[in-house]
Each structure stands twice: as C-alpha cells, then as structure tokens.
Design a protein around this motif. Sequence first.
Motif, PDB file in Angstrom:
ATOM      1  N   SER A 813      65.772 -65.913 -45.898  1.00  0.00           N
ATOM      2  CA  SER A 813      64.988 -66.560 -44.861  1.00  0.00           C
ATOM      3  C   SER A 813      65.886 -68.405 -45.149  1.00  0.00           C
ATOM      4  CB  SER A 813      63.708 -66.390 -44.813  1.00  0.00           C
ATOM      5  OG  SER A 813      63.038 -67.389 -44.166  1.00  0.00           O
ATOM      6  N   PRO A 814      66.273 -68.686 -43.536  1.00  0.00           N
ATOM      7  CA  PRO A 814      66.255 -70.105 -43.841  1.00  0.00           C
ATOM      8  C   PRO A 814      64.792 -70.877 -43.982  1.00  0.00           C
ATOM      9  CG  PRO A 814      66.063 -69.248 -41.355  1.00  0.00           C
ATOM     10  CD  PRO A 814      66.090 -68.598 -41.963  1.00  0.00           C
ATOM     11  N   ILE A 815      64.253 -71.218 -44.247  1.00  0.00           N
ATOM     12  CA  ILE A 815      63.568 -71.722 -44.483  1.00  0.00           C
ATOM     13  C   ILE A 815      63.019 -73.322 -44.936  1.00  0.00           C
ATOM     14  CG2 ILE A 815      61.875 -70.226 -46.776  1.00  0.00           C
ATOM     15  CD1 ILE A 815      62.495 -70.806 -48.858  1.00  0.00           C
ATOM     16  N   THR A 816      62.161 -74.162 -44.939  1.00  0.00           N
ATOM     17  CA  THR A 816      62.151 -75.202 -44.981  1.00  0.00           C
ATOM     18  C   THR A 816      61.140 -75.971 -45.061  1.00  0.00           C
ATOM     19  OG1 THR A 816      61.043 -75.256 -42.423  1.00  0.00           O
ATOM     20  CG2 THR A 816      63.694 -75.108 -42.172  1.00  0.00           C
ATOM     21  N   ASP A 817      60.250 -75.296 -46.377  1.00  0.00           N
ATOM     22  CA  ASP A 817      59.164 -76.005 -46.199  1.00  0.00           C
ATOM     23  C   ASP A 817      59.389 -77.525 -47.357  1.00  0.00           C
ATOM     24  OD1 ASP A 817      60.289 -73.790 -47.682  1.00  0.00           O
ATOM     25  OD2 ASP A 817      58.407 -73.234 -48.849  1.00  0.00           O
ATOM     26  N   ASP A 818      60.481 -77.018 -47.956  1.00  0.00           N
ATOM     27  CA  ASP A 818      60.911 -78.217 -49.290  1.00  0.00           C
ATOM     28  C   ASP A 818      60.857 -79.180 -48.488  1.00  0.00           C
ATOM     29  OD1 ASP A 818      61.334 -79.468 -51.814  1.00  0.00           O
ATOM     30  OD2 ASP A 818      62.788 -79.297 -51.550  1.00  0.00           O
ATOM     31  N   ILE A 819      60.851 -79.332 -47.018  1.00  0.00           N
ATOM     32  CA  ILE A 819      61.685 -80.887 -45.613  1.00  0.00           C
ATOM     33  C   ILE A 819      60.302 -81.076 -45.107  1.00  0.00           C
ATOM     34  CG2 ILE A 819      63.771 -80.764 -46.325  1.00  0.00           C
ATOM     35  CD1 ILE A 819      63.918 -79.525 -42.680  1.00  0.00           C
ATOM     36  N   GLU A 822      52.857 -82.699 -45.218  1.00  0.00           N
ATOM     37  CA  GLU A 822      51.521 -82.387 -45.544  1.00  0.00           C
ATOM     38  C   GLU A 822      50.853 -80.986 -43.605  1.00  0.00           C
ATOM     39  OE1 GLU A 822      49.216 -84.604 -47.480  1.00  0.00           O
ATOM     40  OE2 GLU A 822      50.451 -84.998 -48.687  1.00  0.00           O
ATOM     41  N   ASP A 823      51.990 -82.373 -42.312  1.00  0.00           N
ATOM     42  CA  ASP A 823      50.717 -81.287 -41.701  1.00  0.00           C
ATOM     43  C   ASP A 823      51.781 -80.567 -40.695  1.00  0.00           C
ATOM     44  OD1 ASP A 823      52.626 -82.746 -40.907  1.00  0.00           O
ATOM     45  OD2 ASP A 823      51.885 -83.957 -39.106  1.00  0.00           O
ATOM     46  N   ASP A 839      63.177 -77.610 -32.550  1.00  0.00           N
ATOM     47  CA  ASP A 839      62.350 -76.783 -33.366  1.00  0.00           C
ATOM     48  C   ASP A 839      61.529 -78.231 -33.280  1.00  0.00           C
ATOM     49  OD1 ASP A 839      61.030 -76.806 -35.446  1.00  0.00           O
ATOM     50  OD2 ASP A 839      62.384 -75.755 -36.418  1.00  0.00           O
ATOM     51  N   THR A 840      59.881 -77.693 -31.911  1.00  0.00           N
ATOM     52  CA  THR A 840      58.679 -77.559 -32.192  1.00  0.00           C
ATOM     53  C   THR A 840      58.323 -79.260 -33.318  1.00  0.00           C
ATOM     54  OG1 THR A 840      57.583 -76.136 -32.531  1.00  0.00           O
ATOM     55  CG2 THR A 840      58.622 -76.434 -29.843  1.00  0.00           C
ATOM     56  N   ARG A 841      58.749 -78.212 -34.623  1.00  0.00           N
ATOM     57  CA  ARG A 841      58.527 -78.793 -35.574  1.00  0.00           C
ATOM     58  C   ARG A 841      58.925 -80.564 -36.183  1.00  0.00           C
ATOM     59  NH1 ARG A 841      59.948 -74.803 -40.591  1.00  0.00           N
ATOM     60  NH2 ARG A 841      61.281 -74.942 -39.034  1.00  0.00           N
ATOM     61  N   CYS A 842      59.943 -80.565 -35.262  1.00  0.00           N
ATOM     62  CA  CYS A 842      60.367 -82.538 -35.268  1.00  0.00           C
ATOM     63  C   CYS A 842      59.768 -82.592 -34.406  1.00  0.00           C
ATOM     64  CB  CYS A 842      62.043 -82.282 -34.973  1.00  0.00           C
ATOM     65  SG  CYS A 842      63.234 -80.915 -35.747  1.00  0.00           S
TER      66      CYS A 842
END
Length: 900
Positions: A813-819, A822-823, A839-842
């Motif tokens: 999986s192309p995970i992104t948790d390291d970048i 906290e929210d 990506d809405t997390r941006c």
Amino acid sequence: MSPHSVNPHSGPPHQGGPAVPGGPGDHGGAPGNVGRASVVGAVRKTMPLGKKPKSKSKKRMSMRRRRVYAALIMAVLMMLGAGTVAGATYFENVPEPKDLAYGESTTITLADGTPVAGYGEYTRKLVDDYEEIPDEVVWSLLALEDKNFFEHDGVDWKGTTRALVNNVTGGDTQGASTITQQYAGMVEDIRGDISYGRKAKEAIMAMKMEQDYSKEEILTHYLNLNFYGRGAYGIAAASEVWFGEKVKDLDWGQAMMLVMQVKAGDGSFDPRVAGEDSTAPQDRWDYGMNELKKMGHIDQAEIDAGMPETEESLENPGTWGNNTPTGFLTNPTDGYIWDELYSRYGLTQNDFYGKDEDTGGYTVELTINSKVQDAAEDTASRGDLKRQEEDGVLVDDNGDPVEEEADAAEYENEDGYYEFKNDNENAALYKQNPSMANAVVAVEPGTGRVLGYYGGENGLGVDKAGLENPHPPSSTFKMITAATAVKNNASIDSWWNSDSPREFDSLEDFEDNAIENAGTDENTDRTLTDAVRDSRNTPMYAIAEKYGATAILQTAIDMGLRTLTQTEDGEPVTYKFYRADDGTITYSRHGVRELDDGTFETLDNGNINPMASLDGYEDDEVTPKTTELDLESKNSPFYYHIGFGQYPTTVKDMATVYATIAADGVYNETHFVEKVYDRDGNEYPEQRPLEQTQALTTEIARNLQYVGSTIDGDGGAIDRPYTGKTGTWEAAEEFSPANAHTWYVGAIPQLSIATWVGNATAESAPLLNPEGSIDGVFGSTLSYPVWKQFMEGSIDAMGYDSQAWGEAAHVGSPITDDIENEDGTIDPSSPYCAANPTDTRCGVPGGDGGGNGNGGDENCTPIQEMLDLCEQGGGDGDGDGGGGNGNGNGNGNGGNDDDD
C-alpha cells in the motif's frame, strides 16, 4: 605467475615414439578423474593398470631359471661374506606394495581443476592408474634409469654380474639396478646400504615383485613412492609443486626435469637449489633429453626449447598456495572452506592433513571460476603494499635490516598512510590515490556459488572482503530496509519524511537525538523508491522505528546476511547468524575473550583469538553457544540505526544479499566448495544439502530490482538490465567531513558483485582523491567504476547474454502516515501534494465556511438582484472551505474536507 598457478603452456600431445609391445606406447595416456591411490606404494592388483606386455623380444625366464640364478648369486655373495641370511628368507618376506600405508596431503583446486593450494605435512599425491601417466613421464624415466625395463625380468643380470666383478676387483660398489630393484630398495628403505648383500636382497625382492605385479603396476608404484625434492612425494605431487600442473599436462622438458630428481633428494639437480654456478641440473637434463632423441621419442625442437622454468620453492611443501588472493579461502587458520567442509561434509582439518596413516588424499574443488577470478584480480589488485627501506635496504619496525620483504615494515607516507605499489595498470583504481584499497566478491544468483573473490593480494594478510575486516554497508543496506517495509505492506510507492536533521522519540536518551541525511539539510518527503535511490537516512530510520530493527535484521538474514558487528563496552563484537530449516534464527557472539585467570583465549599458534566465542562453547569445546533471536523485541541486539547500514558486515555477505534479489527472492546458501573427492577419486557425499529458501516473494524482489535499476555512477550504466545501489560512510570525527568507505553492490540476473573501497591504513582513515584531498570521493566515483569493470570483465569472460528482469506490479500500500500531521493532514507544499493535488488531506487553504459575508439584503427582489442593486454578503458557511460566496443565502459553500 604466482606459485602454483597454471602454466599456460600445457605441452605437446603425447608423441609416444616407437612403441615397445605392451609398453608405454600402447596406453592412451587419458587422465582419470581426480583420484588418488589409498597408499603411497600401492595400486591394488585388482585395478586396471593398462595392458600387460603382450609379447617380449626375449622369452621371460622360467621361475626355475630365475631361482637358479638367484641361488648362484646368493651363494657367491655369501661366500664373499656379504650375506648372512638365506635367500629363501628374503624371498618369503618381501613386503608387498599394498601393505605400505601413508597419509597424503590434500589438494585444493579451482572449478576447472587448476591446483591453487595444498594442505598437509608433505605434498604427497598419487596417481591411481597407469593410464594417468603420460608417455612424456614414462619414457623420460626409462631414458635415464632403465631403457630395457619392458624387456627384462626385474633384474639386470649382466649389470649385476658386472657390478659384482667390479666390486670384487675393487671398483665401484654400487652396481646396476633396474627400476624394479630400485623400487624394492625403497620399499625396504635400504637405498643407503652399499654392501654387497644389498644387491642380493634387491634382486630377490625384484623377482618376487615381477611374479606378483605387472610392469605397469611396478612403474606406477615406483613413480608414486619416489621423492622428487621440494617436499614432494609422488609424481602427481611433484608436477604440482614444481610446475603447478597436473601430471597429464606435463611436456617433455618438464617430465625430464621431474624424473631426473628421483636419485637427487639433496637437490643437486634442482636449479633453484644447486645455484647458478652449478651445471649439474643442465647437464643431467641435456643428457636425458638427448637419450630421448636417440630413442626416437622427441626431435631437436624439444631440446632447443631449453630447460623449463620451475615454480619457486616452498617453505612448507605440504601446505602451500595461501599467500595468494584465494588464500583467504584456503589458509588453515581462518580460511572459509574449513568451517564449510566440517558443516557440509563432517570432515575436520585433521582428516585433510594426511599426517596419520590412511588420512588425507582428498581433492577439494572450489566454486571459484578461473575466468571470473582472473577478472577480479585484474580489476582489484594494486600489488603489494610498499615496504620501508633505508638506503635501499628493507628494514623492520625497529629499523633493522631484513632479507624478506614480508618481514619489512609497511611504508608510511608523510600523512601516515600506507601505499600500494600500484603496479597493475589494468586495475580500476590505477589512477586513484595509492592509499586506496578495494575488495570484490562475485556470487552466482540461483546457486550461491562464489565465482570470484579478492580481499587482498596475500591470503595470509588482512582480508578486506571477509569477516576479519568488515565495513559499514551504508546505503547498500537500504534495499534490505525497503524490503522489510514492503513485507509489512508498505509499497515502494509509500511516502516517507525525509527531513534532515530529524528528531526521533527513540533517540531521546541519546546525546545526539537526531538523524541526518549526509551532505544535505532539507524539509521534504519522498517515495520509498526515491528515498532509496537518493540515499536518504531519515526515512530508513523511520522504517526501522516503525517495524523494528529486529524485523530488518530478520529480513537481512533471510536474504543471506550471516555476520554483523557492533561495539559493546568499547570493543568490537561480531555476531554470526544461523538459520534453521524451520526458520528459527540464532546467533553467537565473537571477539577477544578474557578468561577467568586474566589471560585471553588463543589460537593454536599462540596468538590471541580475535573470534573467540564470548558466550563460551558447547560440551564439545568447539561449537559456540548460541542465543535465539528475539523477534518480539524491536531493537535487540541491534538498534534502529541498522536501517541505513551503520553496522559493519562483509563484502561477501552483501554480494549474497543482492544475489537473492537477482534470483527473484530465492536465497541460495553462499559456498566456496563445489565437490570433495576422496583418495580413490570418488565424490565424497554431503552430510547436509545446501540451504535454499524463498526469502522474499517474487513480487517484492522484482520491485527491488526496479528500485535499483537506475542507480549507477561515474562512467554510466552497463549496457544491459541491472540493479544496484551505491553507498558512502563518513570517516571518524577527527577526519570530518571526510568519507571512509564507499560501496557499490549490484547484479545482473546471472551474477551479483559487491565492491568496497577504503583506506588501506585503517577503517577510520579517510578516502582520498588522486590529489590527496577528501573531495569527490563517493560510492559513485570510487566503488562504482570498480564494480563496472569487474562486471563487464566477467560478462565478457563468461559470455553472459543480456537478460531482462521480470515484471511485477507494485505490491503493498502507498501509505503516507510518516508524512502526515497529527490531525491527519499533509503539508500542501510537499512533493506528495504536488504529485497528488486532489488528495483532500493536502489541506486546500480556506476558512470555516466563510462568515465574512454580511448576509445580504433579505428583502432584495429578483429584479434588484439582476440589476446588482442588492447589498452583497455571505452567511457563515458550514464547511471548512473558503469564505462565503456572497450570494446572500448564508451557506458559504464550505471547502472540500472529505475524501470525495
């Protein structure tokens, strides 16, 4: 040409000359396998030793006639007072050759059979079969010692009678002896006896042998038992010691050189012993060669070729060949093959030494390919280290003169660094600083065979490719870390924080609680692919912290890593890893071990053992005690720094790891021994098979092949698909900001090669460019050119076809948790958001649904609105988007805060 290397001139084919019926001209001279007879003086009667003579020009004497002659001779000799024991007693007590029992030395060869080392008290080798003895040896021996060997009945009656008369009249007491008589004398160990009775005894024994053995058998016995000088017993041993050749490859000049030693154990016919002032070797050789010409076996061309050059004499004739690059594999102290031979075959070094009766006699065939090994040495060798001289005289550490170069102190330049002679113009580092050392190892994917190995010029010195001198693998280890991440469902497209410096919670108790990326300060992130390709440390530490240093270690061991070193209480401790068939991993700890009485564990030679088992030994006092690897612990016995290659390992191990990647994830046990043959030429059976496991899935391995498919260095990529990784490690703080180690490890489908470059002086010393400065020395500029030259040389030598890597979808999986913040948001200015703008997390900038509108004029009519006469304003929006749109309805069109 190094001692015991192959002479490129293998000699002419057997010429044979006019064949004596049933004699040497009748046999084909075809070599056997690699067999050895079981005893020095015996080739059993049941063995096919060529054809017995079919006919004789003179009829063989009858048994009765021989006995009459023997009785007559004995009577005469006894009347002269020379004999005291009846001839019948002699006749009945002749020792048979099969009853002679000795140990033999062991020969170690390359994969093509080229002898490269020996192990034993003496060099004692036998031929199994008369057919293995070439005509060149047979006729050279007969030309010197017994021209009528195939015609007489074992005793030269005329010669013996003539000698008797000569003895009686006060002449020479030695007399004539046939080869059979000479052999009888050797069997009885009476060659030093010059009494008249000796001749009678030899004659009786010779007749006994002629009854029981064929001419071919007797000749084989004779050549096997003889001493040829230089510690060599047997013609097979002599051919190796004198010329580095197998018996079957000797030419006429070489054969004559050997057989003329059979009565010259004092070295009087050895040109390296007799000295330049002695003409004896040349005279003896000329005589023998001219006799061969008279007999019609050679022409003048063989004589005009001149007396052949021999190898240098050996200090230890039984154990030799260890002062060469392959000596790191074969030397009796810490050569790789000995542990392997015990582990796979259950054979100890004592079994191979051959000092005891009926021991030794083995042939150990290495996996080393002569062509790849030549390419390794041609690429990596910079010659020996320079030695200290004063006024042109070699001196030791105390400044005292010495004769041998090996006893002289290493030369140190004005900066305190060693330097190589740098006398190999083909070396990849030829134009680099003379203090730079390098090591290379080539492993075959899919088999685990080590095809080439270079850890230095002298196998009795420091092995830069092996366990006694490991190096931090630096960024080459990041492929293992990436594999661990993908094994844990993070694809090579996953994203990792590449900030530098970067603080980590696991470093809070450390003096330095941050990790840096070498040579750069940055605030960014990368995919796992780019983090590996760009050699970023902080993502690798994050992976280790997330999944565990122990998980990375387990992956490395599965892929073939077998050693890793770290400092404990100020001392280096080396861990050796063992993987059981069920996947259980254990380790033993090694280093300098202090005993209860304050002394240290030593080797047999009295030196301190640098690889003693720190946790003691099992009941056999040989096997180190082991500890099971605790897979539940995230950072024991190594910490998270393992992720970016901090802990030293061997060049060999890294070549193995990349061989596993090249083999689509299949680990094949790295080994140096191809086969073992016993003294009879039979292949010795293994007690356990070589290990083979699927260390990585095919998909993961192919993902790694892709990651390393674009990483090269100075000189550009090789002209075929490959995968590889550079590595650079900093020098000690006193040399900062210099680098101390560079690597390139890479593979094509058929071959994996690891290369390392460092300072010859010390592990902590800096790398230097040709001008002597620390600038521009990286894996791409130093180690990659070495790798490329060795790889291209091996490709040419082996004729490898260009092969493409197999394709595989990116797994995980192309995970992104390291970048992520906290929210859960991601910095909109990051490379990730640039690559993934939807990506809405941006966190697209905006307010809380607006609220900056004034709500507008609630009484505004549609006509007023059309004429733009209404007061504009937006109500409070209900989202996290931008401000109200002023349409007066108060909904504010909140921004996109959901996945859709």
